[in-house]
Design a protein around this motif. Structure first.
Motif, PDB file in Angstrom:
ATOM      1  N   GLU A  99       0.802  -1.181  -0.102  1.00  0.00           N
ATOM      2  CA  GLU A  99       0.362  -0.201  -0.104  1.00  0.00           C
ATOM      3  C   GLU A  99       0.891   1.509  -0.230  1.00  0.00           C
ATOM      4  O   GLU A  99       1.770   1.707   0.780  1.00  0.00           O
ATOM      5  N   MET A 159       0.827   5.726   0.388  1.00  0.00           N
ATOM      6  CA  MET A 159       0.587   6.330   0.390  1.00  0.00           C
ATOM      7  C   MET A 159       0.892   7.627   1.340  1.00  0.00           C
ATOM      8  O   MET A 159       2.252   7.800   1.004  1.00  0.00           O
ATOM      9  N   GLU A 189      -1.628  13.947   4.058  1.00  0.00           N
ATOM     10  CA  GLU A 189      -3.291  13.127   3.683  1.00  0.00           C
ATOM     11  C   GLU A 189      -4.527  14.060   2.514  1.00  0.00           C
ATOM     12  O   GLU A 189      -4.366  15.317   2.671  1.00  0.00           O
ATOM     13  N   THR A 222      -1.221  10.083  -4.995  1.00  0.00           N
ATOM     14  CA  THR A 222       0.504   8.438  -4.976  1.00  0.00           C
ATOM     15  C   THR A 222       0.268   8.396  -6.541  1.00  0.00           C
ATOM     16  O   THR A 222      -0.333   7.988  -6.924  1.00  0.00           O
TER      17      THR A 222
END
Length: 260
Positions: free
Chosen positions: A187, A189, A193, A197
């Motif tokens: 994954e 990231m 936030e 990506t």
């Protein structure tokens, strides 16, 4: 005084539920993988100080005491390739040797190295964070192992993103080293936030090769490089390509005669 001592002693006893079962608090398990990974990421975030990516020189051992045995530092040496610069004891135990200078892909089995390289390159190129789930099958003298790994980008002294802070935690008995893993999940990231990506992909390697890497002059494809034209194999064609070169005659000093 005795009542105070009794209260103090009871505060150090493990909790017991109504069935008599002892309960352990997860917060007091210093080797819990999730806690160590979260601590390392929180430390990395604290070093940013308004920057997208912290510098390699910002990393201090005392700042990652809990994760120190599981941490490592990577140096990017080519598209999708990196080597270990530093490594904690846990990684050394997994490989059964000192890993400094070894290739990062040596952690993985052959079938997983391509994907591992793609994920690694996306960490440097985006830059972004990556978390992976690893698994080692049970073999003779090698019990089954599960592991989690985290990669966090860092800048070098030159300011380019060619370093990474990593952490790997394997759960279970290591057995006979070296232990190599299959990549069963990954994954990526964003650093911030809600950010975008970069999906790990082999296409990043071709793009990096054609652009000469992160810096430098463009690299021409092999097909377009200057090559000598293919010549006819016949003797006549070869002779036609020869040239007679006449060397200049040496000038003799005045008063000297040339001897046969």
């Amino acid at each position: 005084m005795s009542e105070c001592q009794d209260d103090d002693a009871r505060s150090h006893l493990p909790l017991v539920d109504r069935t008599g079962q002892i309960l352990h608090l997860a917060d007091f398990n210093p080797t819990q993988p999730a806690r160590i990974l979260n601590d390392l990421r929180a430390y990395w975030d604290s070093l940013r100080r308004g920057r997208a990516v912290p510098a390699r020189s910002d990393i201090q051992p005392q700042g990652i005491r809990r994760a120190l045995d599981y941490a490592f530092i990577l140096e990017r040496i080519a598209p999708g390739a990196a080597r270990f610069r530093l490594a904690g004891q846990h990684l050394i135990d997994l490989m059964g040797m000192e890993v400094r200078g070894m290739a990062f892909c040596s952690l993985a089995n052959g079938s997983s190295r391509g994907r591992l390289s793609d994920v690694l390159e996306s960490v440097f190129r985006a830059p972004q964070l990556a978390q992976m789930t690893l698994h080692a099958k049970a073999e003779y003298a090698r019990p089954e192992l599960s592991a989690r790994m985290l990669l966090l980008p860092l800048t070098s002294d030159l300011g380019d993103v060619t370093r990474a802070l990593g952490c790997i935690i394997a759960e279970g008995q290591i057995g006979v080293a070296p232990r190599r893993f299959d990549l069963i999940g990954d994954e990526v990231m964003p650093i911030l936030e809600g950010g975008k990506t970069l999906a790990p992909s082999p296409s990043a390697f071709d793009q990096d090769r054609l652009s000469g890497g992160r810096q430098g002059t463009p690299i021409r494809p092999i097909a377009s490089m200057d090559r000598p034209e293919k010549r006819d194999a016949s003797a006549e064609a070869r002779r036609a390509g020869f040239r007679v070169i006449t060397l200049p005659q040496a000038t003799l000093p005045t008063g000297t005669t040339k001897t046969p």
